[in-house]
Design a protein around this motif. Structure first.
Motif, PDB file in Angstrom:
ATOM      1  N   PHE A 288       0.841  -1.198   0.000  1.00  0.00           N
ATOM      2  CA  PHE A 288       0.000   0.000   0.000  1.00  0.00           C
ATOM      3  C   PHE A 288       0.872   1.242   0.000  1.00  0.00           C
ATOM      4  O   PHE A 288       1.920   1.285   0.660  1.00  0.00           O
ATOM      5  CB  PHE A 288      -0.916   0.005   1.228  1.00  0.00           C
ATOM      6  CG  PHE A 288      -2.077  -0.943   1.078  1.00  0.00           C
ATOM      7  CD1 PHE A 288      -3.164  -0.608   0.288  1.00  0.00           C
ATOM      8  CD2 PHE A 288      -2.076  -2.172   1.715  1.00  0.00           C
ATOM      9  CE1 PHE A 288      -4.228  -1.479   0.127  1.00  0.00           C
ATOM     10  CE2 PHE A 288      -3.127  -3.054   1.562  1.00  0.00           C
ATOM     11  CZ  PHE A 288      -4.205  -2.705   0.764  1.00  0.00           C
ATOM     12  N   GLU A 292      -3.719   5.429   4.650  1.00  0.00           N
ATOM     13  CA  GLU A 292      -5.044   5.896   4.204  1.00  0.00           C
ATOM     14  C   GLU A 292      -5.594   5.001   3.085  1.00  0.00           C
ATOM     15  O   GLU A 292      -6.777   4.660   3.069  1.00  0.00           O
ATOM     16  CB  GLU A 292      -4.948   7.328   3.663  1.00  0.00           C
ATOM     17  CG  GLU A 292      -4.910   8.374   4.760  1.00  0.00           C
ATOM     18  CD  GLU A 292      -4.750   9.777   4.200  1.00  0.00           C
ATOM     19  OE1 GLU A 292      -5.030   9.970   3.000  1.00  0.00           O
ATOM     20  OE2 GLU A 292      -4.326  10.658   4.962  1.00  0.00           O
ATOM     21  N   GLU A 293      -4.691   4.634   2.186  1.00  0.00           N
ATOM     22  CA  GLU A 293      -5.110   3.775   1.073  1.00  0.00           C
ATOM     23  C   GLU A 293      -5.526   2.394   1.582  1.00  0.00           C
ATOM     24  O   GLU A 293      -6.475   1.794   1.095  1.00  0.00           O
ATOM     25  CB  GLU A 293      -3.996   3.631   0.040  1.00  0.00           C
ATOM     26  CG  GLU A 293      -3.812   4.839  -0.848  1.00  0.00           C
ATOM     27  CD  GLU A 293      -3.093   5.979  -0.158  1.00  0.00           C
ATOM     28  OE1 GLU A 293      -2.552   5.770   0.959  1.00  0.00           O
ATOM     29  OE2 GLU A 293      -3.075   7.088  -0.717  1.00  0.00           O
ATOM     30  N   LYS A 294      -4.794   1.935   2.597  1.00  0.00           N
ATOM     31  CA  LYS A 294      -5.114   0.610   3.151  1.00  0.00           C
ATOM     32  C   LYS A 294      -6.503   0.637   3.802  1.00  0.00           C
ATOM     33  O   LYS A 294      -7.302  -0.296   3.629  1.00  0.00           O
ATOM     34  CB  LYS A 294      -4.048   0.214   4.178  1.00  0.00           C
ATOM     35  CG  LYS A 294      -4.153  -1.213   4.638  1.00  0.00           C
ATOM     36  CD  LYS A 294      -2.980  -1.612   5.500  1.00  0.00           C
ATOM     37  CE  LYS A 294      -3.095  -3.082   5.887  1.00  0.00           C
ATOM     38  NZ  LYS A 294      -1.948  -3.559   6.632  1.00  0.00           N
ATOM     39  N   TRP A 297      -9.165   0.865   1.083  1.00  0.00           N
ATOM     40  CA  TRP A 297      -9.313  -0.460   0.457  1.00  0.00           C
ATOM     41  C   TRP A 297     -10.213  -1.342   1.313  1.00  0.00           C
ATOM     42  O   TRP A 297     -11.141  -1.988   0.823  1.00  0.00           O
ATOM     43  CB  TRP A 297      -7.929  -1.079   0.285  1.00  0.00           C
ATOM     44  CG  TRP A 297      -7.924  -2.492  -0.205  1.00  0.00           C
ATOM     45  CD1 TRP A 297      -8.473  -3.586   0.395  1.00  0.00           C
ATOM     46  CD2 TRP A 297      -7.329  -2.972  -1.413  1.00  0.00           C
ATOM     47  NE1 TRP A 297      -8.253  -4.705  -0.354  1.00  0.00           N
ATOM     48  CE2 TRP A 297      -7.563  -4.357  -1.461  1.00  0.00           C
ATOM     49  CE3 TRP A 297      -6.624  -2.357  -2.437  1.00  0.00           C
ATOM     50  CZ2 TRP A 297      -7.091  -5.149  -2.509  1.00  0.00           C
ATOM     51  CZ3 TRP A 297      -6.157  -3.158  -3.474  1.00  0.00           C
ATOM     52  CH2 TRP A 297      -6.398  -4.530  -3.507  1.00  0.00           C
ATOM     53  N   LYS A 303      -9.587   0.300  -5.644  1.00  0.00           N
ATOM     54  CA  LYS A 303      -9.912   1.345  -6.620  1.00  0.00           C
ATOM     55  C   LYS A 303      -9.545   0.895  -8.028  1.00  0.00           C
ATOM     56  O   LYS A 303     -10.177   1.288  -8.998  1.00  0.00           O
ATOM     57  CB  LYS A 303      -9.118   2.623  -6.303  1.00  0.00           C
ATOM     58  CG  LYS A 303      -9.796   3.547  -5.327  1.00  0.00           C
ATOM     59  CD  LYS A 303      -9.028   4.852  -5.252  1.00  0.00           C
ATOM     60  CE  LYS A 303      -9.489   5.680  -4.070  1.00  0.00           C
ATOM     61  NZ  LYS A 303      -8.548   6.784  -3.805  1.00  0.00           N
ATOM     62  N   GLN A 312      -3.054   2.151  -8.340  1.00  0.00           N
ATOM     63  CA  GLN A 312      -3.604   3.287  -7.588  1.00  0.00           C
ATOM     64  C   GLN A 312      -3.253   3.260  -6.103  1.00  0.00           C
ATOM     65  O   GLN A 312      -2.423   4.028  -5.669  1.00  0.00           O
ATOM     66  CB  GLN A 312      -5.115   3.380  -7.775  1.00  0.00           C
ATOM     67  CG  GLN A 312      -5.489   3.539  -9.242  1.00  0.00           C
ATOM     68  CD  GLN A 312      -6.867   4.107  -9.437  1.00  0.00           C
ATOM     69  OE1 GLN A 312      -7.309   4.975  -8.707  1.00  0.00           O
ATOM     70  NE2 GLN A 312      -7.557   3.615 -10.460  1.00  0.00           N
ATOM     71  N   GLN A 313      -3.898   2.373  -5.323  1.00  0.00           N
ATOM     72  CA  GLN A 313      -3.633   2.395  -3.877  1.00  0.00           C
ATOM     73  C   GLN A 313      -2.365   1.640  -3.507  1.00  0.00           C
ATOM     74  O   GLN A 313      -1.911   1.717  -2.378  1.00  0.00           O
ATOM     75  CB  GLN A 313      -4.809   1.769  -3.124  1.00  0.00           C
ATOM     76  CG  GLN A 313      -6.082   2.572  -3.231  1.00  0.00           C
ATOM     77  CD  GLN A 313      -7.287   1.665  -3.169  1.00  0.00           C
ATOM     78  OE1 GLN A 313      -7.417   0.734  -3.950  1.00  0.00           O
ATOM     79  NE2 GLN A 313      -8.186   1.941  -2.249  1.00  0.00           N
ATOM     80  N   LYS A 314      -1.829   0.884  -4.459  1.00  0.00           N
ATOM     81  CA  LYS A 314      -0.650   0.063  -4.174  1.00  0.00           C
ATOM     82  C   LYS A 314       0.436   0.352  -5.197  1.00  0.00           C
ATOM     83  O   LYS A 314       0.164   0.951  -6.236  1.00  0.00           O
ATOM     84  CB  LYS A 314      -1.026  -1.422  -4.216  1.00  0.00           C
ATOM     85  CG  LYS A 314      -2.014  -1.831  -3.132  1.00  0.00           C
ATOM     86  CD  LYS A 314      -2.349  -3.298  -3.244  1.00  0.00           C
ATOM     87  CE  LYS A 314      -1.770  -4.048  -2.067  1.00  0.00           C
ATOM     88  NZ  LYS A 314      -2.063  -5.482  -2.123  1.00  0.00           N
TER      89      LYS A 314
END
Lengths: 639, 149
Positions: A288, A292-294, A297, A303, A312-314
Motif C-alpha cells: 500500500f 489511508e489507502e489501506k 481499500w 480502486k 492506484q492504492q498500491k
C-alpha cells in the motif's frame, strides 16, 4: 323417465356445491402458502448468517452466473479453473476429503471434526487437559484452494471474522498436515495465520471485489461480490456491459465489426503493461502506498479496475528499484527479512504467485507485445471437461507454450537452427526455451515453480545470489566449473573465480547440503524432475533424498519424499513428513538402509563428485563438512 | 366428403409436395444431429457451443413441425369443401417452412458466444410469414365452416 327433484335432492346438490367451493378454496390457500414459502425460503438461503463473509453485489457487479447466459464457453473454461475454487463456501460438496470423525493434533491441541446438518463443525481441546471437554463447535464456513492444497476457515462468531483451521489437506498425496508445515517456514514457527487474517489479507486476492470492512479489535464485517476469482475480477464490472448489450443491433454490430466492446475489458486486447497488470493486481508483490489507502481499500474495496495503467492504492514492490524508498524502508523496519523471503539477492522473485514482478523485469517486457497472455490462455477455444481439466492442471498454458512456439515467434533466427543455439538435441528437453530461460527457481505450494523473469543462465547467479542456475537444475551431478566451461565455450560468458569445491563437487550435492532451506527445497524438487533424472542419472539421488527427508524444514522433507517416490523401488514408500525428532531419524535411517541393502548394488558406480563410495555410503568427511557449511539463515517463503 | 375444386386441389398438391420434401430434409437433419451426439463432437456439444446446439435443434424442430403444418394445410384443402388459401397465404406458409428452419440453421453454423450467427435474421421474417399464412388459413376456414354450419 324424468325424476321430480325432492327436498332431499336439493339438500344433496347444495352440499356438493359447498364441497366444491371448499375444495377450490383449499387449492387457492395451498397455492398461496406454497408461493409464500418459496419466496420466504429463497430469501432465507440467499443471505448467509451474520458470522461469515457476505456475498453482496455492489453497484456494477453482476456475478459470473449472469455472464454465463451470453458467454457459456468462457464461463465453462473459468468454471473448470482453480480461480473459481480459490474461495468456496464450506459446504461438504466443496470440501475435498471426508472430514466427519477426523481427529488431528498439532502444537498441543487436539481437533475433532464432526458433520452436522450439512456442515462441518470443529472442536478442540488441549492435549494435556484430557479430562477437560472440547470447546464449543465452530463451523467451517469457507475454503481456500482445491488444486494442490485446500485450507479451511472457521467462523469466530465475532462479526464476519474468520480464523483458520490449522490443518491443510494436500490434494495429490491425500494427507493432512499443519498449515504451517505446508509453507517453507523455520521449524520453530508453529502457527501462521491469526484471527482475522482472511478478512485483512487473504480475501484481497482470493475473492472478487473484496471489502474487508474492518470494524475494530478483531472484528470485520467483510463483503465480497463473489467468492473465488470470477469473471469481473479480470474484466471489470459487468452491469453497463449487460445493459447496453441487451440491444441485439449493438451486439451484432460488434460481432460483425472489428472494434472491441468499450463496455468490457478484455485483457487479451489491452496493451501489454495494462494486460499484465490485470493479472498483477494479485500476482505481484505489492504494498500500500500509505495507511489511508489501506483503510480505504478495507472499507470500499480496490480502486483499481482492469484496463487501468496502475494499481492506484498500491505499488509494485521491486527491491532494487529506486521508487517508494520511504515505504520500502518502513517495510524493512517492520520485517528485516521481508525482501529476502521474497526475492533473490539480485531482486528476482523467489516465491510463486507473484509473477508480475518477474514478468516486468524480463527483457521480453521491453517489447510492447509481451504479457501474461503471451503464454497463458485463460479461455481455451476448445473445451470439454477432460481437456479443460488438463488445461487447468497445466497452469492454464496456451497450447503454443507447451512447445517453443511462444518464444520463437519473436526469435525466428534461433528457430532456424535450434541446436546451434541450445547445444542440445533439437527434440530434447535441453532445447526447450523455458528450461534454460525460465528455470524452476521460485518456490511455493510445496513445489518448485518456473521463474517468470526470463533470463539466461550464468554461474554468477549461483555464486553471487545463491540462486540455482538452469544448467545445474538439470545437470545436478556436474560441478559448477563444468557449467562455467560450457557457458564460456558456447556463449562466451566470462569465467568466474571458482573454488576447489566448485570444481570438484556435484552442484546438486552442494545445494542440498550447503544451501539455505529455499535452495534445498528447489534441489530436492529437481531431484524428482524427470529431465534432471535423465540428465544426471538416478542411482546417486537416493541417499541424498533420504538426507532431505531428515531436513529440519518440514517442506524440504515433504519434497524429498515426493521426489524419492519418483524413483524406482520407492513409488509407494510411506512417510509421515510432519514427524519430528527420533521417530523421524529412525524412519529415514530404515529407508536408507533398505535402499542400501536391496537396490544400491545395482546403482553403483556413482558419478564423480557426488560424494558417494561404491557401497552407497557417504564420504563422511565431505558430507559432514558440507553440512557444517550449511546456510542456516531462516527462510520463510509464503505464497 | 365433398370433392375439392381444381384450384384448391392444385394448392393442396403444392403444400403436400413441399411438406413431404421438407419433412424428409429436416428429419434427415435430426439424424445428423443424433450422429453429432453419437460421436460426441465438440463442435456441437461443447459448453461453448451451446448456442449452436440450440440453433440446430430449433432448425430441426421447426423444419419438421412446419413440414407437418404444410401437410396439414394440404390435407385441409382437400377435406374441407370451399376452403382455399389466398395465393399470398399459401406462399407465406411454404416460405415460413423454409425461412424459419433455415434461419436457425444458418444462425447455428457461425455463432458468437451466446449469440447466433447473422443468418438468424431469417427467423423473424419466417415467423411473420407463418403468422400471416396461418392467420389467412384460420380466417378462411372459420368463414367456410360457419357457412357449412
Amino acid at each position: 323417465m324424468s325424476a321430480i327433484p325432492t327436498v332431499q335432492d336439493d339438500r344433496f346438490s347444495r352440499r356438493r356445491r359447498d364441497r366444491g367451493r371448499y375444495v377450490r378454496l383449499g387449492v387457492w390457500v395451498w397455492a398461496a402458502c406454497s408461493l409464500f414459502t418459496t419466496v420466504w425460503a429463497d430469501g432465507g438461503t440467499a443471505r448467509p448468517p451474520a458470522d461469515r463473509p457476505l456475498p453482496q453485489l455492489t453497484a456494477g457487479y453482476v456475478s459470473s452466473a449472469t455472464c454465463y447466459a451470453c458467454h457459456p464457453g468462457n464461463y465453462g473454461s473459468w468454471h473448470a479453473s482453480f480461480h473459481r475454487t480459490m474461495t468456496q463456501t464450506g459446504s461438504p460438496e466443496n470440501i475435498i476429503p471426508e472430514m466427519d470423525g477426523l481427529t488431528l493434533s498439532h502444537d498441543g491441541w487436539i481437533y475433532q471434526v464432526t458433520r452436522r446438518n450439512g456442515t462441518y463443525q470443529v472442536q478442540r481441546r488441549a492435549e494435556v487437559d484430557a479430562a477437560g471437554g472440547f470447546s464449543a463447535p465452530q463451523e467451517i464456513v469457507l475454503t481456500t484452494g482445491s488444486h494442490h492444497l485446500q485450507i479451511y476457515w472457521l467462523a469466530t462468531g465475532d462479526g464476519r471474522t474468520l480464523v483458520q483451521f490449522p490443518f491443510a489437506y494436500i490434494v495429490a498425496q491425500k494427507i493432512w498436515a499443519p498449515v504451517i508445515q505446508t509453507f517453507l517456514a523455520p521449524p520453530e514457527f508453529r502457527t501462521i495465520y491469526d484471527v482475522g487474517e482472511w478478512n485483512g489479507a487473504c480475501m484481497q486476492c482470493h475473492t472478487t471485489a473484496p471489502r474487508g470492512r474492518y470494524v475494530g479489535g478483531n472484528r470485520f464485517d467483510s463483503q465480497v461480490a463473489e467468492f473465488g476469482i470470477s469473471c469481473e475480477a479480470c474484466h471489470g464490472e459487468g452491469a453497463e456491459h449487460i445493459a447496453r448489450n441487451r440491444n441485439p443491433l449493438r451486439r451484432f454490430s460488434l460481432h460483425l465489426g472489428t472494434k472491441p466492446d468499450p463496455t468490457m475489458v478484455n485483457p487479451a486486447h489491452l496493451k501489454a503493461p495494462e494486460s499484465t497488470l490485470v493479472c498483477g493486481q494479485c500476482h505481484s508483490i505489492s504494498a500500500f502506498v500509505g495507511m489511508e489507502e489501506k483503510i480505504a481499500w478495507s472499507q470500499w474495496g480496490r480502486k483499481y479496475r482492469p484496463g487501468q495503467p496502475d494499481l492506484q492504492q498500491k505499488f509494485l514492490l521491486q527491491p532494487n528499484a529506486p521508487d517508494h524508498a520511504e515505504q520500502k524502508q518502513a517495510i524493512l523496519q517492520q520485517n528485516p527479512h521481508y525482501f529476502s523471503d521474497r526475492f533473490w539477492r539480485d531482486g528476482m522473485v523467489r516465491v510463486t504467485g507473484r509473477e508480475m514482478n518477474a514478468v516486468v523485469a524480463s527483457p521480453c517486457a521491453k517489447s510492447a507485445e509481451f504479457s501474461c497472455v503471451s503464454c497463458h490462455d485463460l479461455h481455451p477455444k476448445t473445451g470439454g471437461d477432460a481437456r479443460w481439466a488438463a488445461w487447468a492442471d497445466g497452469h492454464q498454458l496456451a497450447t503454443t507454450t507447451e512447445s517453443n512456439t511462444s518464444c520463437l515467434q519473436c526469435h525466428p533466427r534461433i528457430a532456424a537452427d535450434l541446436p546451434a543455439h541450445t547445444h542440445h538435441a533439437a527434440e530434447s528437453t535441453g532445447s526447450l526455451c523455458y528450461n534454460c530461460h525460465m528455470p524452476h527457481s521460485a518456490f511455493g505450494l510445496l513445489r518448485a515453480i518456473r521463474s517468470h523473469q526470463v533470463s539466461s543462465p550464468t554461474v554468477r547467479e549461483t555464486l553471487d545470489y545463491g540462486r540455482p542456475n538452469a544448467c545445474n537444475l538439470c545437470h545436478l551431478d556436474k560441478p559448477l566449473a563444468w557449467t562455467a566451461d560450457k557457458l564460456t565455450a558456447w556463449y562466451g560468458r566470462p569465467q568466474p573465480a571458482l573454488t576447489v569445491d566448485d570444481r570438484e563437487i556435484a552442484t546438486g550435492v552442494r545445494w542440498l547440503l550447503q544451501g539455505d532451506a529455499g535452495l534445498r527445497a528447489l534441489t530436492a524438487w529437481s531431484m524428482g524432475w524427470a529431465p534432471a533424472q535423465q540428465a544426471s542419472g538416478r542411482g546417486w539421488l537416493y541417499p541424498y533424498l533420504f538426507t532431505g527427508m531428515n531436513d529440519p524444514y518440514a517442506v524440504v522433507r515433504f519434497i524429498s519424499w515426493r521426489s524419492l517416490r519418483s524413483l524406482p523401488g520407492f513409488a509407494d514408500y510411506p512417510f509421515v513428513y510432519t514427524e519430528e525428532g527420533p521417530a523421524l531419524d529412525a524412519t529415514v535411517r530404515t529407508g536408507y538402509l533398505d535402499w542400501r541393502q536391496h537396490l544400491q548394488p545395482g546403482h553403483a558406480p556413482y558419478p564423480e563428485g557426488t560424494g558417494l563410495l561404491p557401497d552407497g555410503q557417504f564420504q563422511q568427511d565431505l558430507f559432514r563438512r558440507l553440512l557444517r557449511q550449511r546456510d542456516q539463515s531462516p527462510v520463510f517463503i509464503v505464497e | 366428403m365433398n370433392p375439392p375444386t381444381a384450384s384448391s386441389m392444385q394448392q393442396s398438391n403444392c403444400h403436400l409436395r413441399f411438406g413431404w420434401r421438407s419433412l424428409l430434409v429436416f428429419l434427415s437433419l435430426g439424424l445428423g444431429l443424433e450422429l453429432l451426439h453419437g460421436f460426441k463432437l465438440g463442435w456441437y456439444l461443447d459448453v461453448g457451443n451451446e448456442m449452436r446446439r440450440l440453433m440446430l435443434t430449433l432448425a430441426h424442430a421447426h423444419g419438421t413441425l412446419l413440414a407437418l403444418v404444410n401437410i396439414a394445410a394440404g390435407l385441409t384443402l382437400r377435406a374441407v369443401k370451399g376452403f382455399t388459401l389466398s395465393a399470398s397465404a399459401s406462399w407465406s406458409l411454404r416460405a415460413a417452412g423454409l425461412l424459419l428452419p433455415l434461419g436457425f440453421l444458418l444462425g447455428g453454423l457461425k455463432i458468437y458466444d451466446g449469440d447466433p450467427g447473422i443468418g438468424v435474421i431469417f427467423v423473424p421474417v419466417g415467423a411473420l410469414l407463418l403468422l400471416y399464412g396461418t392467420g389467412g388459413a384460420v380466417r378462411t376456414l372459420v368463414r367456410v365452416t360457419r357457412e357449412q354450419d
